[in-house]
Motif scaffolding. Structure first.
Motif, PDB file in Angstrom:
ATOM      1  N   TYR A  13       0.819  -1.205   0.000  1.00  0.00           N
ATOM      2  CA  TYR A  13       0.000   0.000   0.000  1.00  0.00           C
ATOM      3  C   TYR A  13       0.856   1.260   0.000  1.00  0.00           C
ATOM      4  O   TYR A  13       1.892   1.325   0.663  1.00  0.00           O
ATOM      5  CB  TYR A  13      -0.925   0.018   1.225  1.00  0.00           C
TER       6      TYR A  13
ATOM      7  N   THR B 268      -5.274   1.437   5.781  1.00  0.00           N
ATOM      8  CA  THR B 268      -4.837   0.277   5.002  1.00  0.00           C
ATOM      9  C   THR B 268      -4.888  -0.994   5.846  1.00  0.00           C
ATOM     10  O   THR B 268      -5.188  -2.077   5.331  1.00  0.00           O
ATOM     11  CB  THR B 268      -3.411   0.475   4.466  1.00  0.00           C
TER      12      THR B 268
ATOM     13  N   ARG C 115      -4.980   4.282  -3.406  1.00  0.00           N
ATOM     14  CA  ARG C 115      -6.330   4.563  -2.910  1.00  0.00           C
ATOM     15  C   ARG C 115      -7.176   5.248  -3.987  1.00  0.00           C
ATOM     16  O   ARG C 115      -6.696   6.105  -4.738  1.00  0.00           O
ATOM     17  CB  ARG C 115      -6.220   5.453  -1.674  1.00  0.00           C
TER      18      ARG C 115
END
Length: 366
Positions: free
Chosen positions: A17, A28, A93
């Motif tokens: 991430y 996350t 994201r």
């Protein structure tokens, strides 16, 4: 059933991430924990209890009082960036609204290039696409989609394969299909992944498992990257000869067959799409442990009432002018009919058939 390996996987996967600040790390953590643990739970009540436990722990230990909603993490939006783990694509994201627009554009592009895909981008479909993309973007990762027919599993897999530039392959089952044809199809897939080095998605459904041996072969392929006895020596020699040049530039594998298997493990992702209401579902999973131990699992229980309403409304939108004020009443009646039939095993596919049948009859009458 969960094991310490799931905790290890959770910590390792956090390295994928893109995290900019402390709150991003917590978000996350929530997202990844949900994918590993929540996606395996078999009903909405269990998933709600999971959320309650997770957010309660975050609040008491990390003073995190927010909830992660309308947010996905996918690899497609960060292609080209370097991951902390070599060879593992990072996850970036994206909000639900932007993701919906992205999928709508991807769906239109797919339909222009291949065929019309009868799918509505409802929340359940968006969730399935995003959660599956997280798995299939990993080299050689496998996926078990357990759900009822009509939940959009195949369309989601096809769309993801298109997004990730993967070859999508699903056996074409005919009346004369037997072990001979199944072995032939496996050899085609293994050649694409192991010899040509093409990222490939092998999609398998219940109706394609005509023999128990089919699933045994797939279990072996998922767990070891090979099927013992699939090739005769006469077939294997010219197959491995094609890897001679690539073999000479690496020093990790001693034999050409080991190198071939490593390429299969890297380039082939198997998606098992199984109906959990099938009489042999539990037996098949018990006798083929790789389905649980080597696959990421997404349990697709079905569509919510709001999703069913939106799908029916979208499918019948062109008739709304002719129906007038009775449009909403007709939608409500269709939902009532489906709800009354769910105790008899009605699936989202049965709901879609009901909507299409009504549409066809209405057009004939009016």
């Amino acid at each position: 059933m969960f094991t310490p390996r799931d905790i290890t996987g959770l910590v390792f996967n956090l390295l994928r991430y893109e995290i900019a600040e402390a709150q991003g790390l917590i978000e996350t953590l929530v997202y990844e924990a949900s994918r590993i643990f929540k996606d395996r739970l078999v009903d909405r009540d269990s998933k709600l209890r999971f959320d309650k436990v997770l957010y309660s722990l975050l609040k008491s230990h990390l003073r995190f009082n927010e909830q992660l909603k309308d947010t996905y993490f996918i690899s497609k939006i960060v292609q080209g960036n370097q991951s902390l783990v070599p060879g593992l694509p990072p996850l970036g994201r994206i909000g639900k609204q932007d993701f919906h627009a992205m999928m709508d554009q991807a769906l239109r592009a797919y339909e222009r290039e291949y065929k019309t895909m009868d799918v509505d981008l409802i929340d359940e479909i968006l969730d399935l696409v995003a959660f599956s993309e997280r798995t299939l973007s990993q080299p050689g990762a496998n996926l078990l989609l357990a759900g009822r027919s009509g939940t959009g599993r195949k369309q989601s897999a096809q769309l993801i394969a298109h997004l990730l530039n993967m070859e999508f392959f699903s056996p074409n089952i005919g009346r004369e299909y037997s072990m001979k044809e199944f072995k032939r199809d496996l050899k085609v897939v293994l050649s694409m992944a192991g010899v040509e080095g093409t990222r490939t998605c092998l999609y398998i459904e219940d109706h394609q498992l005509l023999l128990d041996e089919f699933l045994e072969y797939l279990n072996s392929l998922i767990s070891a990257g090979e099927v013992p006895g699939l090739y005769t020596p006469e077939e294997l020699e010219p197959l491995l000869a094609q890897l001679k040049d690539d073999m000479s530039t690496q020093y990790e594998y001693k034999t050409a067959f080991e190198f071939f298997v490593s390429r299969v493990k890297k380039n082939l992702s198997i998606v098992m799409s199984l109906d959990y209401s099938h009489p042999k579902f539990v037996q098949n999973c018990a006798s083929n442990p790789a389905l649980f131990s080597k696959c990421n699992i997404i349990w697709c229980e079905g569509w919510s009432k709001d999703a069913l309403h939106n799908v029916a409304k979208n499918e019948l939108a062109e008739l709304s002018a002719q129906m007038g004020k009775s449009f909403d009443q007709i939608i409500a009646s269709i939902l009532i009919l489906h709800s009354a039939s769910q105790s008899l095993g009605a699936s989202p596919l049965a709901f879609m058939n009901l909507v299409h049948a009504f549409k066809q009859i209405f057009n004939k009458i009016v």
